[in-house]
Design a protein around this motif. Structure first.
Motif, PDB file in Angstrom:
ATOM      1  N   SER A 173      19.648  48.874  32.496  1.00 29.06           N
ATOM      2  CA  SER A 173      18.431  49.109  33.268  1.00 29.06           C
ATOM      3  C   SER A 173      17.288  48.566  32.416  1.00 29.06           C
ATOM      4  CB  SER A 173      18.244  50.608  33.550  1.00 29.06           C
ATOM      5  OG  SER A 173      17.931  51.307  32.354  1.00 29.06           O
ATOM      6  N   PRO A 174      16.089  48.517  32.943  1.00 29.56           N
ATOM      7  CA  PRO A 174      14.991  48.031  32.097  1.00 29.56           C
ATOM      8  C   PRO A 174      14.826  48.837  30.808  1.00 29.56           C
ATOM      9  CG  PRO A 174      14.313  48.066  34.393  1.00 29.56           C
ATOM     10  CD  PRO A 174      15.667  48.736  34.338  1.00 29.56           C
ATOM     11  N   GLU A 175      15.291  50.085  30.796  1.00 31.76           N
ATOM     12  CA  GLU A 175      15.124  50.925  29.618  1.00 31.76           C
ATOM     13  C   GLU A 175      16.390  51.042  28.767  1.00 31.76           C
ATOM     14  OE1 GLU A 175      12.541  51.934  32.978  1.00 31.76           O
ATOM     15  OE2 GLU A 175      14.721  52.129  32.761  1.00 31.76           O
ATOM     16  N   PHE A 176      17.536  51.060  29.374  1.00 30.96           N
ATOM     17  CA  PHE A 176      18.764  51.412  28.662  1.00 30.96           C
ATOM     18  C   PHE A 176      19.589  50.170  28.336  1.00 30.96           C
ATOM     19  CE2 PHE A 176      23.075  53.560  28.667  1.00 30.96           C
ATOM     20  CZ  PHE A 176      22.851  54.188  27.450  1.00 30.96           C
ATOM     21  N   GLY A 205       7.651  52.590  22.756  1.00 35.77           N
ATOM     22  CA  GLY A 205       8.561  52.864  21.658  1.00 35.77           C
ATOM     23  C   GLY A 205      10.008  52.770  22.080  1.00 35.77           C
ATOM     24  N   LEU A 206      10.890  53.231  21.216  1.00 36.00           N
ATOM     25  CA  LEU A 206      12.319  53.162  21.484  1.00 36.00           C
ATOM     26  C   LEU A 206      13.074  54.137  20.579  1.00 36.00           C
ATOM     27  CD1 LEU A 206      13.794  51.460  18.908  1.00 36.00           C
ATOM     28  CD2 LEU A 206      12.423  49.629  19.940  1.00 36.00           C
ATOM     29  N   ILE A 207      14.305  54.395  20.946  1.00 35.85           N
ATOM     30  CA  ILE A 207      15.244  55.139  20.118  1.00 35.85           C
ATOM     31  C   ILE A 207      16.588  54.424  20.192  1.00 35.85           C
ATOM     32  CG2 ILE A 207      15.892  56.735  21.980  1.00 35.85           C
ATOM     33  CD1 ILE A 207      16.155  58.894  19.771  1.00 35.85           C
ATOM     34  N   SER A 208      17.291  54.338  19.054  1.00 43.45           N
ATOM     35  CA  SER A 208      18.500  53.518  18.981  1.00 43.45           C
ATOM     36  C   SER A 208      19.553  54.220  18.133  1.00 43.45           C
ATOM     37  CB  SER A 208      18.170  52.150  18.388  1.00 43.45           C
ATOM     38  OG  SER A 208      19.311  51.325  18.306  1.00 43.45           O
ATOM     39  N   PHE A 209      20.824  53.995  18.500  1.00 41.52           N
ATOM     40  CA  PHE A 209      21.941  54.603  17.773  1.00 41.52           C
ATOM     41  C   PHE A 209      23.061  53.584  17.641  1.00 41.52           C
ATOM     42  CE2 PHE A 209      26.111  56.725  17.976  1.00 41.52           C
ATOM     43  CZ  PHE A 209      26.048  57.472  16.811  1.00 41.52           C
ATOM     44  N   ASP A 210      23.619  53.475  16.429  1.00 40.24           N
ATOM     45  CA  ASP A 210      24.767  52.596  16.157  1.00 40.24           C
ATOM     46  C   ASP A 210      25.902  53.412  15.567  1.00 40.24           C
ATOM     47  OD1 ASP A 210      23.169  50.509  16.924  1.00 40.24           O
ATOM     48  OD2 ASP A 210      23.422  49.338  15.092  1.00 40.24           O
ATOM     49  N   LEU A 248      20.797  56.116  13.150  1.00 44.65           N
ATOM     50  CA  LEU A 248      19.865  56.536  14.198  1.00 44.65           C
ATOM     51  C   LEU A 248      18.467  56.092  13.797  1.00 44.65           C
ATOM     52  CD1 LEU A 248      19.361  58.221  16.815  1.00 44.65           C
ATOM     53  CD2 LEU A 248      18.958  60.188  15.293  1.00 44.65           C
ATOM     54  N   GLY A 249      17.742  55.474  14.725  1.00 44.40           N
ATOM     55  CA  GLY A 249      16.391  55.014  14.419  1.00 44.40           C
ATOM     56  C   GLY A 249      15.479  55.140  15.613  1.00 44.40           C
ATOM     57  N   GLY A 250      14.194  55.228  15.321  1.00 45.95           N
ATOM     58  CA  GLY A 250      13.203  55.315  16.384  1.00 45.95           C
ATOM     59  C   GLY A 250      11.916  54.613  16.000  1.00 45.95           C
ATOM     60  N   GLU A 251      11.150  54.209  17.023  1.00 43.27           N
ATOM     61  CA  GLU A 251       9.883  53.509  16.800  1.00 43.27           C
ATOM     62  C   GLU A 251       8.875  53.961  17.853  1.00 43.27           C
ATOM     63  OE1 GLU A 251       8.948  48.971  15.743  1.00 43.27           O
ATOM     64  OE2 GLU A 251       9.612  49.215  17.830  1.00 43.27           O
ATOM     65  N   TYR A 252       7.644  54.190  17.387  1.00 45.72           N
ATOM     66  CA  TYR A 252       6.546  54.536  18.299  1.00 45.72           C
ATOM     67  C   TYR A 252       5.387  53.587  18.038  1.00 45.72           C
ATOM     68  CZ  TYR A 252       2.545  56.957  20.302  1.00 45.72           C
ATOM     69  OH  TYR A 252       1.402  57.264  21.032  1.00 45.72           O
ATOM     70  N   LYS A 253       4.828  53.024  19.110  1.00 43.98           N
ATOM     71  CA  LYS A 253       3.757  52.042  18.990  1.00 43.98           C
ATOM     72  C   LYS A 253       2.432  52.637  19.465  1.00 43.98           C
ATOM     73  CE  LYS A 253       6.769  48.005  19.598  1.00 43.98           C
ATOM     74  NZ  LYS A 253       7.028  46.767  20.378  1.00 43.98           N
ATOM     75  N   HIS A 254       1.396  52.375  18.688  1.00 42.49           N
ATOM     76  CA  HIS A 254       0.042  52.794  19.048  1.00 42.49           C
ATOM     77  C   HIS A 254      -0.898  51.641  18.727  1.00 42.49           C
ATOM     78  CE1 HIS A 254      -3.422  55.311  19.776  1.00 42.49           C
ATOM     79  NE2 HIS A 254      -3.906  54.984  18.574  1.00 42.49           N
ATOM     80  N   LYS A 255      -1.411  51.021  19.786  1.00 40.06           N
ATOM     81  CA  LYS A 255      -2.239  49.828  19.636  1.00 40.06           C
ATOM     82  C   LYS A 255      -1.472  48.779  18.827  1.00 40.06           C
ATOM     83  CE  LYS A 255      -6.593  52.297  20.235  1.00 40.06           C
ATOM     84  NZ  LYS A 255      -7.930  52.619  19.670  1.00 40.06           N
ATOM     85  N   SER A 307      26.688  50.187  20.086  1.00 40.62           N
ATOM     86  CA  SER A 307      25.269  50.509  19.966  1.00 40.62           C
ATOM     87  C   SER A 307      24.690  50.938  21.305  1.00 40.62           C
ATOM     88  CB  SER A 307      24.484  49.288  19.457  1.00 40.62           C
ATOM     89  OG  SER A 307      25.075  48.752  18.292  1.00 40.62           O
ATOM     90  N   LEU A 308      23.722  51.865  21.230  1.00 37.61           N
ATOM     91  CA  LEU A 308      22.967  52.321  22.390  1.00 37.61           C
ATOM     92  C   LEU A 308      21.488  52.299  22.033  1.00 37.61           C
ATOM     93  CD1 LEU A 308      25.046  55.519  23.308  1.00 37.61           C
ATOM     94  CD2 LEU A 308      25.237  53.270  24.384  1.00 37.61           C
ATOM     95  N   ALA A 309      20.651  51.966  23.002  1.00 33.17           N
ATOM     96  CA  ALA A 309      19.207  51.991  22.777  1.00 33.17           C
ATOM     97  C   ALA A 309      18.493  52.337  24.075  1.00 33.17           C
ATOM     98  CB  ALA A 309      18.722  50.641  22.240  1.00 33.17           C
ATOM     99  N   TYR A 310      17.408  53.075  23.952  1.00 31.44           N
ATOM    100  CA  TYR A 310      16.552  53.409  25.098  1.00 31.44           C
ATOM    101  C   TYR A 310      15.132  52.982  24.738  1.00 31.44           C
ATOM    102  CZ  TYR A 310      14.912  55.829  29.254  1.00 31.44           C
ATOM    103  OH  TYR A 310      14.372  56.122  30.493  1.00 31.44           O
ATOM    104  N   VAL A 311      14.555  52.116  25.569  1.00 30.13           N
ATOM    105  CA  VAL A 311      13.233  51.558  25.321  1.00 30.13           C
ATOM    106  C   VAL A 311      12.241  52.187  26.276  1.00 30.13           C
ATOM    107  CG1 VAL A 311      11.852  49.448  25.222  1.00 30.13           C
ATOM    108  CG2 VAL A 311      14.264  49.402  24.547  1.00 30.13           C
ATOM    109  N   PHE A 312      11.191  52.815  25.725  1.00 32.63           N
ATOM    110  CA  PHE A 312      10.174  53.483  26.525  1.00 32.63           C
ATOM    111  C   PHE A 312       9.034  52.513  26.827  1.00 32.63           C
ATOM    112  CE2 PHE A 312      12.259  56.652  23.889  1.00 32.63           C
ATOM    113  CZ  PHE A 312      12.584  57.642  24.816  1.00 32.63           C
ATOM    114  N   GLY A 313       9.335  51.496  27.638  1.00 34.14           N
ATOM    115  CA  GLY A 313       8.335  50.509  27.985  1.00 34.14           C
ATOM    116  C   GLY A 313       7.779  49.848  26.740  1.00 34.14           C
ATOM    117  N   THR A 314       6.444  49.863  26.624  1.00 30.52           N
ATOM    118  CA  THR A 314       5.801  49.291  25.440  1.00 30.52           C
ATOM    119  C   THR A 314       5.443  50.353  24.407  1.00 30.52           C
ATOM    120  OG1 THR A 314       3.613  49.471  26.477  1.00 30.52           O
ATOM    121  CG2 THR A 314       4.837  47.399  26.797  1.00 30.52           C
TER     122      THR A 314
END
Length: 505
Positions: free
Chosen positions: A305-308, A376-381, A417-424, A367-374
Motif C-alpha cells: 500500500s502507499p504506507e506498508f 516519518g516511518l518505522i521499520s523492522f528487519d 528496529l528503527g524509526g524516523e520522525y521528520k519536522h521541517k 523486512s517490514l516498514a510502515y511510512v507515515f506519509g512525509t
C-alpha cells in the motif's frame, strides 16, 4: 641425507601444515553495522526502505527507490572499551580510531516509453563490513593448574622426538624452518616446547619417543596476556536494480570482498611451584592475514500500500581465498641443578602458509516498514544465518576443524528496529538491535545488544546526518584454543559517532 629426506617429506605433506581454527571461521563470517549515519541511526533496519546507499548494500533493490542519481560519503569514529576478568585479576582498555567507512553512488535511468519497467539503476559502493581494531589484556593467578605447558604437550603428543628437535650442529632457526616445511604447524609448536626445555621426553635417547611430560610442577601460575589486533573486512558492491510498475523493486549486488587483519598475542607466565625446573615463560605470536572473496545478493521490495512495504534479501555465502603469515618467539628461564639459565628461541622466520578457501554461511533477511506519509516511518528487519555451515576447503584437509565448527556453532537470528520522525528540514531517528550468539553454548561469544540515535538536516539537494550508536557483547575468550583454554571474561562496548554527507547528482 636426513635433511634431503625432510625436504622430500615437506613437499609431500603440504596438507599437514595448516593452523586455522574456529575463531578464524567466525571472524570472517560476521559483519557489523557500518555505513551511512542514517542507516546506523535506524540500527540497520532498512531492508524494506531503500533510498540510502547503505540500504543498497543490505538490499540491492534499494537503489531503485531513488528518484534521481545519488551519492554519499561517510566518516566514523570508533571507540572500543574492553573490561576483562581473569581469575583474581581485572583490567580495562580503551582505544579509538577514525576512518572513512562508506562511499558510493547510484545512477538512475528513467524509462522514456510506456514500459512497465519505470526505471533502472546502476551503482557502485564501498562499505566496511567489520572493524578488527581491538586491544585487551588479562592478568591473574590461574588456580586451575593450567599452564602454557599444556599447549606444547597437546601438540607434542604422539610426535616422534626426531621430528620435533634440532639435528646435531643445526641452529634453532634452521631447525624451526625445516620442521615447519617438513612436518607442519603442530611439529613446530612441539619443537618450541622441547627446545625451550618445557617438554621432557620420556625416553630422551630414543628418536622414536612419542610421549612427553612437563618440566613445570603442578600448582598456581601467574599469567599476563596481551591481545592486539588491527584491520578490517570490506566489500565493493556493483549494483543493478529496477522498478516495475509502481510497487515492485528488484535488485542484484555482485560483491568483491577483501580482508586485512593483523594480530599479536604475548603471554608472560611465572610460577614458584616446588619442583618446577621452568619458572618463567615468555611466548609471543603474530598473525598477518590477507584475502579476497566473492558473493552476490538478490533482493526485492514490494509496496503493499502507499504506507506498508515488505522486503526480502538473500545473501549468498562468501567464497574467500585467504593467505596467512605467522612469526613466533619464546624465552624460558629455568633452575636446573641450582643453575639459572635462559633459553631464547627467536627464529625470525616468517611462516608463509598455502592459500586456503573459506565459505561463510548464507543469510536471509525479511523486512517490514510502515511510512507515515512525509512525517516519518518505522521499520523492522529479521535475519537468520547458520554459522555451523561455515566450511574450510578443501574439506578433506580440514575435517577436524569443520567438525568442530558444525558442533560448536549454531544458527543465529538478528532483530533490528528503527524509526524516523521528520519536522521541517530536520529528521530525528532511533534504533535498537539484538543479535544472538553464533555459539551453541551462548557464552564463548555472547548475545549482542545495541541502540542508536541520530539527527539529519535536509538542505534541499544535500543532506547532512550525524549518528551515535553503541553496542555491548560479553565473551568468554580462551587464551589459546589448545592446552591453555581457560578463558578471560571480556565485556566489550563499541561506541561510534558517524557523519554522512549525501546529495543528488
Amino acid at each position: 641425507m636426513k635433511k634431503l629426506n625432510l625436504l622430500f617429506i615437506g613437499i609431500l605433506s603440504m596438507s599437514t601444515i595448516y593452523a586455522q581454527d574456529i575463531t578464524d571461521a567466525l571472524r570472517y563470517s560476521q559483519d557489523n553495522i557500518q555505513g551511512t549515519a542514517r542507516f546506523r541511526a535506524l540500527s540497520g533496519a532498512f531492508g524494506a526502505l531503500g533510498g540510502d546507499m547503505s540500504a543498497v548494500s543490505l538490499n540491492p533493490a534499494g537503489s531503485a527507490v531513488f528518484s534521481s542519481s545519488h551519492a554519499s560519503f561517510t566518516l566514523s569514529t570508533l571507540e572500543t572499551t574492553n573490561d576483562t576478568q581473569y581469575f583474581n585479576g581485572s583490567g580495562s582498555t580503551n582505544d579509538s580510531n577514525f576512518d572513512i567507512n562508506q562511499g558510493g553512488a547510484a545512477f538512475v535511468f528513467a524509462s522514456r516509453d510506456n514500459s512497465p519497467w519505470r526505471k533502472f539503476t546502476l551503482g557502485v559502493a564501498y562499505e566496511k563490513t567489520n572493524n578488527f581494531n581491538d586491544n585487551w589484556f588479562a592478568f591473574g593467578t590461574n588456580t586451575n593448574n593450567q599452564s602454557i605447558d599444556l599447549y606444547f604437550l597437546n601438540y607434542a603428543d604422539g610426535l616422534r622426538l626426531d621430528e620435533i628437535s634440532a639435528l646435531d650442529g643445526e641452529s634453532l632457526t634452521d631447525a624451526y624452518a625445516g620442521i615447519g616445511n617438513a612436518y607442519g604447524f603442530a611439529n613446530q609448536q612441539a619443537f618450541l616446547g622441547f627446545e625451550s626445555f618445557i617438554l621432557e621426553p620420556d625416553d630422551i635417547n630414543n628418536d622414536a619417543n612419542t610421549t612427553y611430560s612437563s618440566n613445570l610442577a603442578s600448582g598456581n601460575f601467574n599469567h599476563d596476556y596481551t591481545y592486539a589486533s588491527t584491520g578490517y573486512n570490506g566489500k565493493i558492491s556493483f549494483n543493478m536494480a529496477a522498478q516495475y510498475e509502481e510497487n515492485l523493486y528488484l535488485g542484484l549486488n555482485l560483491n568483491s570482498h577483501f580482508i586485512d587483519y593483523q594480530r599479536s598475542t604475548l603471554l608472560f607466565e611465572d610460577n614458584t611451584n616446588a619442583g618446577s625446573i621452568i619458572n618463567d615463560i615468555e611466548f609471543e605470536n603474530t598473525l598477518s592475514t590477507t584475502g579476497n572473496g566473492f558473493s552476490f545478493q538478490l533482493g526485492g521490495i514490494l509496496k503493499l500500500s502507499p504506507e506498508f512495504r515488505v522486503g526480502l534479501t538473500y545473501d549468498s555465502p562468501t567464497w574467500y581465498t585467504i593467505e596467512e603469515e605467522t612469526t613466533q618467539y619464546i624465552a624460558t628461564e629455568r633452575d636446573d641443578a641450582g643453575t639459572n639459565a635462559t633459553q631464547v628461541i627467536n627464529p625470525q622466520i616468517v611462516n608463509i602458509y598455502p592459500q586456503y578457501k573459506l565459505q561463510t554461511p548464507a543469510k536471509v533477511t525479511g523486512s517490514l516498514a510502515y511510512v507515515f506519509g512525509t512525517q516519518g516511518l518505522i521499520s523492522f528487519d529479521y535475519s537468520r544465518k547458520d554459522y555451523s555451515s561455515t566450511k574450510f576447503k578443501p574439506e578433506n584437509d580440514y575435517t577436524n576443524v569443520n567438525n568442530n565448527i558444525s558442533n560448536m556453532l549454531t544458527d543465529a537470528s538478528t532483530y533490528r528496529l528503527g524509526g524516523e520522525y521528520k519536522h521541517k528540514q530536520f529528521s530525528f531517528r532511533g534504533g535498537y538491535r539484538f543479535e544472538e550468539s553464533p555459539y551453541a553454548d551462548g557464552v564463548t561469544v555472547g548475545d549482542l545488544t545495541g541502540y542508536s540515535f541520530g539527527v539529519g538536516y535536509n538542505f534541499g539537494n544535500t543532506k547532512l546526518d550525524v549518528t551515535f550508536d553503541q553496542s555491548n557483547r560479553t565473551n568468554e575468550t580462551p587464551l589459546y584454543n589448545v592446552g591453555l583454554t581457560d578463558a578471560a571474561l571480556i565485556d566489550r562496548t563499541n561506541s561510534n559517532l558517524t557523519l554522512s554527507l549525501s546529495f543528488n547528482i
